[in-house]
Design an enzyme around this catalytic site. Structure first.
Site, PDB file in Angstrom:
ATOM      1  N   ILE A  17      64.612  90.037  48.156  1.00  0.00           N
ATOM      2  CA  ILE A  17      65.041  90.345  49.527  1.00  0.00           C
ATOM      3  C   ILE A  17      63.850  90.876  50.326  1.00  0.00           C
ATOM      4  O   ILE A  17      63.667  90.540  51.499  1.00  0.00           O
ATOM      5  CB  ILE A  17      66.205  91.357  49.530  1.00  0.00           C
ATOM      6  CG1 ILE A  17      67.329  90.872  48.604  1.00  0.00           C
ATOM      7  CG2 ILE A  17      66.748  91.554  50.950  1.00  0.00           C
ATOM      8  CD1 ILE A  17      68.444  91.882  48.387  1.00  0.00           C
ATOM      9  N   VAL A  64      56.261 103.117  43.477  1.00  0.00           N
ATOM     10  CA  VAL A  64      56.604 104.072  44.549  1.00  0.00           C
ATOM     11  C   VAL A  64      56.896 105.468  43.988  1.00  0.00           C
ATOM     12  O   VAL A  64      56.720 106.478  44.671  1.00  0.00           O
ATOM     13  CB  VAL A  64      57.807 103.535  45.366  1.00  0.00           C
ATOM     14  CG1 VAL A  64      58.242 104.518  46.433  1.00  0.00           C
ATOM     15  CG2 VAL A  64      57.449 102.195  45.990  1.00  0.00           C
ATOM     16  N   LYS A  90      67.706  96.454  39.462  1.00  0.00           N
ATOM     17  CA  LYS A  90      69.009  96.026  40.006  1.00  0.00           C
ATOM     18  C   LYS A  90      69.908  95.231  39.067  1.00  0.00           C
ATOM     19  O   LYS A  90      70.896  94.664  39.519  1.00  0.00           O
ATOM     20  CB  LYS A  90      68.765  95.200  41.267  1.00  0.00           C
ATOM     21  CG  LYS A  90      67.979  93.924  41.023  1.00  0.00           C
ATOM     22  CD  LYS A  90      68.434  92.782  41.893  1.00  0.00           C
ATOM     23  CE  LYS A  90      68.213  91.481  41.195  1.00  0.00           C
ATOM     24  NZ  LYS A  90      68.715  90.322  41.876  1.00  0.00           N
ATOM     25  N   ASN A 105      63.702 105.356  37.523  1.00  0.00           N
ATOM     26  CA  ASN A 105      63.060 104.450  38.473  1.00  0.00           C
ATOM     27  C   ASN A 105      63.715 104.539  39.857  1.00  0.00           C
ATOM     28  O   ASN A 105      63.040 104.739  40.866  1.00  0.00           O
ATOM     29  CB  ASN A 105      63.131 103.018  37.932  1.00  0.00           C
ATOM     30  CG  ASN A 105      62.225 102.083  38.689  1.00  0.00           C
ATOM     31  OD1 ASN A 105      61.135 102.469  39.106  1.00  0.00           O
ATOM     32  ND2 ASN A 105      62.673 100.849  38.880  1.00  0.00           N
ATOM     33  N   SER A 130      74.386  98.926  48.094  1.00  0.00           N
ATOM     34  CA  SER A 130      75.114  97.783  47.533  1.00  0.00           C
ATOM     35  C   SER A 130      76.609  97.984  47.672  1.00  0.00           C
ATOM     36  O   SER A 130      77.105  99.122  47.629  1.00  0.00           O
ATOM     37  CB  SER A 130      74.754  97.672  46.051  1.00  0.00           C
ATOM     38  OG  SER A 130      75.650  96.808  45.395  1.00  0.00           O
ATOM     39  N   TYR A 155      73.380 101.475  37.131  1.00  0.00           N
ATOM     40  CA  TYR A 155      72.787 100.893  38.340  1.00  0.00           C
ATOM     41  C   TYR A 155      73.606 101.287  39.571  1.00  0.00           C
ATOM     42  O   TYR A 155      73.066 101.787  40.570  1.00  0.00           O
ATOM     43  CB  TYR A 155      72.714  99.362  38.217  1.00  0.00           C
ATOM     44  CG  TYR A 155      72.624  98.685  39.557  1.00  0.00           C
ATOM     45  CD1 TYR A 155      71.435  98.685  40.270  1.00  0.00           C
ATOM     46  CD2 TYR A 155      73.738  98.078  40.140  1.00  0.00           C
ATOM     47  CE1 TYR A 155      71.362  98.102  41.526  1.00  0.00           C
ATOM     48  CE2 TYR A 155      73.678  97.501  41.391  1.00  0.00           C
ATOM     49  CZ  TYR A 155      72.490  97.515  42.083  1.00  0.00           C
ATOM     50  OH  TYR A 155      72.426  96.951  43.332  1.00  0.00           O
ATOM     51  N   LYS A 159      72.816 103.845  43.057  1.00  0.00           N
ATOM     52  CA  LYS A 159      72.981 103.558  44.488  1.00  0.00           C
ATOM     53  C   LYS A 159      73.818 104.654  45.158  1.00  0.00           C
ATOM     54  O   LYS A 159      73.517 105.106  46.255  1.00  0.00           O
ATOM     55  CB  LYS A 159      73.624 102.183  44.700  1.00  0.00           C
ATOM     56  CG  LYS A 159      72.705 101.021  44.323  1.00  0.00           C
ATOM     57  CD  LYS A 159      71.476 100.942  45.219  1.00  0.00           C
ATOM     58  CE  LYS A 159      70.449  99.944  44.739  1.00  0.00           C
ATOM     59  NZ  LYS A 159      69.158 100.000  45.431  1.00  0.00           N
ATOM     60  N   ARG A 301      83.487  88.876  32.335  1.00  0.00           N
ATOM     61  CA  ARG A 301      82.322  89.735  32.068  1.00  0.00           C
ATOM     62  C   ARG A 301      82.747  91.187  32.294  1.00  0.00           C
ATOM     63  O   ARG A 301      83.286  91.517  33.359  1.00  0.00           O
ATOM     64  CB  ARG A 301      81.201  89.354  33.036  1.00  0.00           C
ATOM     65  CG  ARG A 301      79.925  90.149  32.861  1.00  0.00           C
ATOM     66  CD  ARG A 301      78.778  89.570  33.673  1.00  0.00           C
ATOM     67  NE  ARG A 301      78.965  89.682  35.113  1.00  0.00           N
ATOM     68  CZ  ARG A 301      78.053  89.322  36.022  1.00  0.00           C
ATOM     69  NH1 ARG A 301      76.892  88.811  35.617  1.00  0.00           N
ATOM     70  NH2 ARG A 301      78.283  89.441  37.301  1.00  0.00           N
ATOM     71  N   GLY A 303      83.165  94.788  33.475  1.00  0.00           N
ATOM     72  CA  GLY A 303      82.690  95.483  34.675  1.00  0.00           C
ATOM     73  C   GLY A 303      82.817  94.672  35.952  1.00  0.00           C
ATOM     74  O   GLY A 303      82.590  95.203  37.035  1.00  0.00           O
TER      75      GLY A 303
HETATM   76  C1  UD1 Z   1      76.163  92.491  40.845  1.00  0.00           C
HETATM   77  C2  UD1 Z   1      76.503  93.877  41.283  1.00  0.00           C
HETATM   78  C3  UD1 Z   1      75.841  94.196  42.579  1.00  0.00           C
HETATM   79  C4  UD1 Z   1      74.377  94.026  42.433  1.00  0.00           C
HETATM   80  C5  UD1 Z   1      74.083  92.612  42.022  1.00  0.00           C
HETATM   81  C6  UD1 Z   1      72.582  92.499  41.829  1.00  0.00           C
HETATM   82  C7  UD1 Z   1      78.647  94.804  40.648  1.00  0.00           C
HETATM   83  C8  UD1 Z   1      80.094  94.829  40.887  1.00  0.00           C
HETATM   84  N1  UD1 Z   1      77.941  94.024  41.419  1.00  0.00           N
HETATM   85  O1  UD1 Z   1      76.831  91.616  41.729  1.00  0.00           O
HETATM   86  O2  UD1 Z   1      76.093  95.529  42.949  1.00  0.00           O
HETATM   87  O3  UD1 Z   1      73.724  94.359  43.630  1.00  0.00           O
HETATM   88  O4  UD1 Z   1      74.773  92.301  40.828  1.00  0.00           O
HETATM   89  O5  UD1 Z   1      72.198  91.952  40.657  1.00  0.00           O
HETATM   90  O6  UD1 Z   1      78.155  95.464  39.779  1.00  0.00           O
HETATM   91  N2  UD1 Z   1      79.117  84.752  37.344  1.00  0.00           N
HETATM   92  C9  UD1 Z   1      79.521  83.755  36.472  1.00  0.00           C
HETATM   93  N3  UD1 Z   1      78.603  83.258  35.599  1.00  0.00           N
HETATM   94  C10 UD1 Z   1      77.300  83.692  35.557  1.00  0.00           C
HETATM   95  C11 UD1 Z   1      76.905  84.700  36.474  1.00  0.00           C
HETATM   96  C12 UD1 Z   1      77.845  85.217  37.344  1.00  0.00           C
HETATM   97  O7  UD1 Z   1      80.674  83.344  36.460  1.00  0.00           O
HETATM   98  O8  UD1 Z   1      76.512  83.195  34.742  1.00  0.00           O
HETATM   99  C13 UD1 Z   1      80.101  85.287  38.297  1.00  0.00           C
HETATM  100  C14 UD1 Z   1      80.372  86.776  38.128  1.00  0.00           C
HETATM  101  O9  UD1 Z   1      81.396  86.995  37.220  1.00  0.00           O
HETATM  102  C15 UD1 Z   1      80.739  87.161  39.558  1.00  0.00           C
HETATM  103  C16 UD1 Z   1      79.946  86.192  40.435  1.00  0.00           C
HETATM  104  O10 UD1 Z   1      79.570  85.123  39.585  1.00  0.00           O
HETATM  105  O11 UD1 Z   1      82.090  86.930  39.789  1.00  0.00           O
HETATM  106  C17 UD1 Z   1      78.697  86.816  41.020  1.00  0.00           C
HETATM  107  O12 UD1 Z   1      77.964  87.436  39.976  1.00  0.00           O
HETATM  108  P1  UD1 Z   1      76.514  88.043  40.196  1.00  0.00           P
HETATM  109  O13 UD1 Z   1      75.652  87.065  40.900  1.00  0.00           O
HETATM  110  O14 UD1 Z   1      76.059  88.592  38.880  1.00  0.00           O
HETATM  111  O15 UD1 Z   1      76.741  89.245  41.231  1.00  0.00           O
HETATM  112  P2  UD1 Z   1      77.776  90.463  41.190  1.00  0.00           P
HETATM  113  O16 UD1 Z   1      78.211  90.771  39.804  1.00  0.00           O
HETATM  114  O17 UD1 Z   1      78.817  90.191  42.198  1.00  0.00           O
END
Ligand code: UD1
Length: 343
Positions: A17, A64, A90, A105, A130, A155, A159, A301, A303
């Site tokens: 970003i 930093v 992150k 960190n 976030s 993580y 935040k 997954r 969480g």
């Molecule tokens: C997570 C964090 C967010 C953080 C971000 C940065 C939580 C709730 N959210 O976002 O705060 O800033 O990571 O890394 O902790 N998925 C699949 N298959 C995969 C990968 C992801 O199905 O191989 C799905 C996940 O289950 C989710 C969606 O795709 O529903 C997005 O996942 P992801 O890109 O990891 O982001 P978040 O978990 O939403």
């Protein structure tokens, strides 16, 4: 040239970003100054920024959290007017495995930054937060007034704690800091030039880089984490925002701080206001790229929040923030970037 531009320090400016924000800041007339330690970023991002802008952006390689090193940046760049603080770890899963690293960190870098900003009377800070602070929300979409919930990972907790630290520092008697907390939803995609984008180290944890790497043949198969959630197609819902739209949100936040228009602490959701399921992302990617994606449905997954997306009314009305890029165009840009990266 450099002297006429307002200088903004961008910590983590070589990151995903951060690099896009550096480009947007420069194009809006600011002089970004990058600080990064390459712990989760690469030199090539700086080259990409240079190619897009046609100029060199001042760069300092440092952690930093290293207060002495950071102080030297503030000394060298005498008239910094503000800071955007991206530099942080992150990855949710990694934070569960290495909590101490995350607390050290993410909190250490903020404490160091605030100390140095205080000594140099640099009073404007935009902070990368976030939507994870909302946990599993009781109602959708979430507004900034939606109560935060106990974080489900170290993580996420960093935040929340950073938001609390900033609020306390702002409200301290005689305090001069003003801060805008930007709560990001799910940033995806890449700059249209395909010269900068996401550079995951190792196996991507996030959905979109995993999707593009699978389409490119680097990964064999995407696993969709569960299809029995209480959502229309059973897969999780997220608010996927194009990274350039998100980057532009930082520019308007900086402008608001520098114009003295903000309250002492302000919070904004930065998303599109749209929720899309994982299956919709997969299908839209197939359409945008013309690639068939190999995927299977796996276990949920741990969480994961079933569904979350933003109400962006406040950012729209107060910051004038809007998003311009559709999900399909965002995914097309991610695919273009993956192709530019090769294997
Ligand atoms: C997570 C964090 C967010 C953080 C971000 C940065 C939580 C709730 N959210 O976002 O705060 O800033 O990571 O890394 O902790 N998925 C699949 N298959 C995969 C990968 C992801 O199905 O191989 C799905 C996940 O289950 C989710 C969606 O795709 O529903 C997005 O996942 P992801 O890109 O990891 O982001 P978040 O978990 O939403």
């Amino acid at each position: 040239m450099t002297e006429q531009r307002t200088k903004i320090l961008v910590t983590g400016g070589a990151g995903y970003i951060g690099s896009h924000a550096v480009v947007e800041l420069y194009q809006a007339g600011f002089q970004p100054i990058i600080a990064d330690d390459f712990s989760n970023s690469q030199q090539s991002a700086l080259a990409g920024v240079r190619e897009i802008l046609g100029v060199e952006t001042p760069f300092y390689e440092l952690d930093v959290a290293d207060e002495a090193a950071l102080r030297r940046v503030f000394e060298a760049e005498k008239d910094l007017q503000g800071v955007i603080h991206f530099a942080a770890s992150k990855a949710v899963g990694e934070s569960v495995a290495k909590p101490l690293h995350y607390y050290r960190n993410n909190l250490g870098s903020l404490l160091s930054l605030l100390t140095v900003m205080g000594s140099f009377q640099v009073n404007n800070l935009v902070f990368s937060s976030s939507c994870t602070v909302y946990g599993v929300p009781d109602a959708l979409p979430v507004t900034e007034a939606t109560p935060t919930k106990k974080a489900n990972s170290p993580y996420g907790n960093t935040k929340q704690i950073c938001e609390d630290i900033l609020t306390d520092v702002v409200h301290a008697p005689g305090g001069t800091l003003r801060t805008i907390l930007l709560r990001y939803f799910n940033p995806i995609g890449a700059h249209e030039s395909a010269k900068i984008g996401e550079l995951p180290l190792g196996v991507p944890q996030n959905l979109v880089p995993f999707v593009t790497q699978t389409a490119a043949g680097i990964r064999e198969q995407l696993t969709i984490y569960g299809d029995t959630y209480d959502t229309p197609d059973g897969t999780n819902i997220r608010d996927y925002i194009h990274v350039v739209d998100l980057a532009k949100g930082h520019v308007v936040a900086v402008q608001r701080l520098l114009a003295g228009e903000s309250d002492n602490v302000e919070t904004f959701n930065l998303g599109t206001g749209r929720g899309n399921s994982v299956l919709e992302v997969v299908q839209t990617f197939e359409k945008a790229s013309g690639q068939k994606l190999n995927y299977r449905i796996g276990e949920p997954r741990p969480g994961d929040v079933p569904a979350i997306y933003a109400d962006v009314t406040k950012a729209t009305e107060v910051l004038g923030f809007t998003t311009e890029t559709s999900l399909e165009d965002s995914l097309a840009s991610a695919w273009k970037w993956q192709q530019a990266l090769g294997k």
